[in-house]
Design a protein around this motif. Structure first.
Motif, PDB file in Angstrom:
ATOM      1  N   GLY A  93       0.773  -1.229   0.000  1.00 43.38           N
ATOM      2  CA  GLY A  93       0.000   0.000   0.000  1.00 43.38           C
ATOM      3  C   GLY A  93       0.803   1.276   0.000  1.00 43.38           C
ATOM      4  O   GLY A  93       0.234   2.374  -0.107  1.00 43.38           O
ATOM      5  N   HIS A  94       2.116   1.175   0.088  1.00 45.64           N
ATOM      6  CA  HIS A  94       2.990   2.341   0.087  1.00 45.64           C
ATOM      7  C   HIS A  94       3.500   2.581  -1.332  1.00 45.64           C
ATOM      8  O   HIS A  94       4.120   1.697  -1.934  1.00 45.64           O
ATOM      9  CB  HIS A  94       4.163   2.105   1.038  1.00 45.64           C
ATOM     10  CG  HIS A  94       5.207   3.173   1.000  1.00 45.64           C
ATOM     11  ND1 HIS A  94       5.060   4.389   1.631  1.00 45.64           N
ATOM     12  CD2 HIS A  94       6.435   3.211   0.400  1.00 45.64           C
ATOM     13  CE1 HIS A  94       6.129   5.128   1.437  1.00 45.64           C
ATOM     14  NE2 HIS A  94       6.980   4.441   0.691  1.00 45.64           N
ATOM     15  N   ASP A 131      18.862  -1.999   9.120  1.00 49.09           N
ATOM     16  CA  ASP A 131      17.607  -2.003   9.874  1.00 49.09           C
ATOM     17  C   ASP A 131      17.351  -0.649  10.507  1.00 49.09           C
ATOM     18  O   ASP A 131      16.204  -0.191  10.591  1.00 49.09           O
ATOM     19  CB  ASP A 131      17.642  -3.089  10.954  1.00 49.09           C
ATOM     20  CG  ASP A 131      17.671  -4.502  10.377  1.00 49.09           C
ATOM     21  OD1 ASP A 131      17.591  -4.639   9.135  1.00 49.09           O
ATOM     22  OD2 ASP A 131      17.778  -5.463  11.165  1.00 49.09           O
ATOM     23  N   ALA A 132      18.409   0.028  10.961  1.00 47.42           N
ATOM     24  CA  ALA A 132      18.261   1.352  11.552  1.00 47.42           C
ATOM     25  C   ALA A 132      17.759   2.361  10.518  1.00 47.42           C
ATOM     26  O   ALA A 132      16.899   3.214  10.819  1.00 47.42           O
ATOM     27  CB  ALA A 132      19.593   1.823  12.139  1.00 47.42           C
ATOM     28  N   VAL A 172      13.182   5.607   8.134  1.00 55.51           N
ATOM     29  CA  VAL A 172      12.278   6.050   7.069  1.00 55.51           C
ATOM     30  C   VAL A 172      10.841   5.593   7.309  1.00 55.51           C
ATOM     31  O   VAL A 172       9.947   5.857   6.500  1.00 55.51           O
ATOM     32  CB  VAL A 172      12.760   5.587   5.667  1.00 55.51           C
ATOM     33  CG1 VAL A 172      14.118   6.178   5.353  1.00 55.51           C
ATOM     34  CG2 VAL A 172      12.780   4.064   5.544  1.00 55.51           C
ATOM     35  N   GLY A 173      10.618   4.897   8.425  1.00 53.44           N
ATOM     36  CA  GLY A 173       9.265   4.507   8.813  1.00 53.44           C
ATOM     37  C   GLY A 173       8.673   3.345   8.050  1.00 53.44           C
ATOM     38  O   GLY A 173       7.451   3.170   8.023  1.00 53.44           O
ATOM     39  N   LEU A 174       9.527   2.518   7.455  1.00 50.33           N
ATOM     40  CA  LEU A 174       9.005   1.418   6.640  1.00 50.33           C
ATOM     41  C   LEU A 174       9.392   0.034   7.172  1.00 50.33           C
ATOM     42  O   LEU A 174       9.209  -0.968   6.476  1.00 50.33           O
ATOM     43  CB  LEU A 174       9.474   1.576   5.189  1.00 50.33           C
ATOM     44  CG  LEU A 174       8.865   2.781   4.460  1.00 50.33           C
ATOM     45  CD1 LEU A 174       9.500   2.954   3.090  1.00 50.33           C
ATOM     46  CD2 LEU A 174       7.351   2.610   4.324  1.00 50.33           C
TER      47      LEU A 174
END
Length: 234
Positions: free
Chosen positions: A25-26, A169-170, A175-177
């Motif tokens: 959905g992104h 991972d950081a 980036v909020g994903l």
């Protein structure tokens, strides 16, 4: 004729891009800098470039890579270049790619790769055949997701014991994903036995091990293609 084709193969690189324009959905796609920077570096070094995508046709570009500091001088040059825009709008389909036709393979990133590079049997084959032929493979940012399914001739993961990097991972969390991606790349690399070489968030970082080059993030695009070129010149 055969001689001309052989010479072209020795001097042509495939930049492989995603065809996916959304992820859970992104809205996403390919990251423009990760195409434009290697594209011009390779041309400047005397190589021909074929832009390839999973489905062929128009490569979707993540709109975030077209704005602010992410829209680099190479990005502007690419959008001002009719040949480059034509290549991006008419990418060759991955299914028609044969590793023997190229001197090396370069995997551009963007979150779209998490959709159609992941567990892609055709791309896995192309990568494995290219490395088996002692030709270089480079993958930047999320492009290394294609490596997760690749095997060495002995059946081990291509990442086992291999010095490598990818979008950390950081950085994914930043980036909020982290909750949208199907896998966290750094975590998966470590599970598969990679000797992970991560740098601080957004720091240019490229790692070479044998004929494999991996880059950490968009800022690593120049370091990644420079390391790739160094292998091509050996």
């Amino acid at each position: 004729m055969g001689g001309k084709q052989s010479k072209r193969r020795e001097r042509t690189i495939a930049i492989v891009c995603t065809s996916a324009d959304s992820m859970d959905g992104h809205a996403t796609g390919a990251w423009l800098e990760e195409i434009a920077t290697p594209y011009y570096a390779l041309l400047d070094a005397g190589f021909a470039v074929d832009v390839v995508s999973v489905k062929g046709g128009k490569v979707p570009i993540d709109s975030a890579s077209e704005s602010g500091d992410f829209f680099t001088a190479d990005c502007q040059k690419f959008y001002d270049d009719e040949d480059a825009k034509k290549a991006l709008a008419n990418a060759k389909a991955l299914k028609g790619v044969k590793s023997g036709h190229y001197a090396g393979i370069y995997l551009a990133g963007g979150h779209g790769t998490c959709v159609d590079f992941l567990n892609n049997a055709t791309l896995t084959r192309v990568i494995e055949e290219t490395l088996a032929a002692d030709k270089p493979v480079a993958a930047d940012c999320h492009g290394p997701v294609a490596l997760l399914a690749c095997k060495k001739p002995n059946g081990d993961s291509i990442l086992k014991g291999t010095n490598a990097t990818c979008f950390t991972d950081a950085e994914e969390t930043a980036v909020g994903l982290a909750e949208k991606v199907p896998v966290l790349l750094e975590t998966e690399f470590k599970k598969l036995g990679a000797q992970f070489n991560g740098a601080a968030d957004w720091t240019p970082n490229a790692v070479t091990d044998g004929k494999l080059v991996t880059g950490q993030n968009p800022a690593s695009s120049k370091a990644c293609v420079d390391a790739f070129l160094a292998l091509l010149k050996k």
